[in-house]
Design an enzyme around this catalytic site. Sequence first.
Site, PDB file in Angstrom:
ATOM      1  N   LYS A 146       0.855  -1.197   0.000  1.00 30.07           N
ATOM      2  CA  LYS A 146       0.000   0.000   0.000  1.00 30.07           C
ATOM      3  C   LYS A 146       0.888   1.243   0.000  1.00 30.07           C
ATOM      4  O   LYS A 146       1.041   1.937   1.009  1.00 30.07           O
ATOM      5  CB  LYS A 146      -0.960  -0.027   1.202  1.00 30.07           C
ATOM      6  CG  LYS A 146      -2.159   0.896   1.003  1.00 30.07           C
ATOM      7  CD  LYS A 146      -3.294   0.502   1.911  1.00 30.07           C
ATOM      8  CE  LYS A 146      -4.441   1.513   1.915  1.00 30.07           C
ATOM      9  NZ  LYS A 146      -5.100   1.700   0.635  1.00 30.07           N
ATOM     10  N   GLU A 179      -8.607  -4.767  -9.943  1.00 31.40           N
ATOM     11  CA  GLU A 179      -9.302  -4.096  -8.835  1.00 31.40           C
ATOM     12  C   GLU A 179      -9.625  -2.674  -9.260  1.00 31.40           C
ATOM     13  O   GLU A 179      -9.292  -2.260 -10.367  1.00 31.40           O
ATOM     14  CB  GLU A 179      -8.433  -4.102  -7.574  1.00 31.40           C
ATOM     15  CG  GLU A 179      -7.141  -3.327  -7.739  1.00 31.40           C
ATOM     16  CD  GLU A 179      -6.283  -3.280  -6.476  1.00 31.40           C
ATOM     17  OE1 GLU A 179      -6.811  -3.484  -5.375  1.00 31.40           O
ATOM     18  OE2 GLU A 179      -5.073  -3.012  -6.616  1.00 31.40           O
TER      19      GLU A 179
HETATM   20  N1  PDD Z   1      -8.272   2.519  -0.744  1.00 33.96           N
HETATM   21  N2  PDD Z   1      -7.507  -1.508  -3.740  1.00 33.96           N
HETATM   22  C1  PDD Z   1      -6.940  -0.280  -3.772  1.00 33.96           C
HETATM   23  C2  PDD Z   1      -6.082   0.078  -4.936  1.00 33.96           C
HETATM   24  C3  PDD Z   1      -7.177   0.630  -2.720  1.00 33.96           C
HETATM   25  O1  PDD Z   1      -6.612   1.842  -2.737  1.00 33.96           O
HETATM   26  C4  PDD Z   1      -8.039   0.244  -1.646  1.00 33.96           C
HETATM   27  C5  PDD Z   1      -8.320   1.157  -0.497  1.00 33.96           C
HETATM   28  C6  PDD Z   1      -8.604  -1.040  -1.673  1.00 33.96           C
HETATM   29  C7  PDD Z   1      -9.500  -1.539  -0.570  1.00 33.96           C
HETATM   30  O2  PDD Z   1      -8.784  -1.737   0.620  1.00 33.96           O
HETATM   31  P1  PDD Z   1      -9.498  -1.594   2.047  1.00 33.96           P
HETATM   32  O3  PDD Z   1     -10.690  -2.465   2.021  1.00 33.96           O
HETATM   33  O4  PDD Z   1      -8.466  -2.055   3.006  1.00 33.96           O
HETATM   34  O5  PDD Z   1      -9.840  -0.142   2.217  1.00 33.96           O
HETATM   35  C8  PDD Z   1      -8.305  -1.888  -2.720  1.00 33.96           C
HETATM   36  C9  PDD Z   1      -8.317   3.451   0.333  1.00 33.96           C
HETATM   37  C10 PDD Z   1      -9.606   3.469   1.066  1.00 33.96           C
HETATM   38  C11 PDD Z   1      -7.887   4.801  -0.187  1.00 33.96           C
HETATM   39  O6  PDD Z   1      -6.932   4.815  -0.969  1.00 33.96           O
HETATM   40  O7  PDD Z   1      -8.474   5.809   0.172  1.00 33.96           O
END
Ligand code: PDD
Length: 285
Positions: free
Chosen positions: A149, A182
Amino acid sequence: MSRIAYVNGRYLPHRHAMVHIEDRGYQFSDGVYEVCEVRAGRLVDERRHMQRLARSLDALKIPAPMSYPALGIILRETVRRNRVRDGIVYLQITRGVARRDHGFPVAATQPVLVVTARRLDFEQNEKIAAQGVAVITLPDNRWEHVDIKSISLLPNVLAKQAAREQGAREAWFVDKQGRVTEGASSNAWIVSRDGKLLTRALDHSILQGITRTVLIDVIKSQGLQLEERAFTVEEAYAAREAFLTSASQIVMPVVQIDGRPVGNGAPGLLATALRRDYHRHAEMA
Ligand code: PDD
């Protein structure tokens, strides 16, 4: 009420919260982040977010700035100082401030920690979920480690903007085989014609969404059929339902893909039920 941000040991008014111009996050996107939902003043799935943060830091060889319990205290304090009941808390850690040079700086360089929190309009989000959202698809042009991330999000930024310009809320990335990876900031799901819930299996090509992980628990506990496998754009067009998951959107029904209605064009029954049940399975602390 003025907003407060945490920056390297200090809680500051938002407008005075700054990092140095030679922060490696600013210059190289050399950092990681987490977004955690806040509901009724409590952090949702904090433990899993911290685990993922540890993995991201490890993968980039950035030292944790402090212990995870100490980080948790700062997250909560930032939420409290901003009086967020329903919203998100954002945490970012970069490799620190050093003279610009691509290789890592000296080991003594302190990572830079920033935490912000803000309210989300709960009612408005429920209204959006009741209507469902549109997504577009576009080629996945990201690097091969999007399971980390990292704050390096330029393809995601461009994809989200392309979606907005086409009146959609999210962009779904598609790999070279024509299969959805995704969303720009969410995981992608469909319900197939025969009622199976499909989402891509975990590998380097998607982020291990915490909402995705918890939702899999919800799905299993309800005895629903789940297949963790990649689905094609054609399968998505033909799906009975589609939805996306993320910390800020929970389970968000998708009612249109590339301008074509999904199912009957209304939020799906399964997506709506899973959204309703999500917080009974999430950890609230
Ligand atoms: N985004 N895939 C990507 C590329 C993401 O940036 C996110 C989350 C997710 C989902 O992950 P989670 O369920 O842990 O939030 C999948 C966050 C919320 C953001 O960038 O604001």
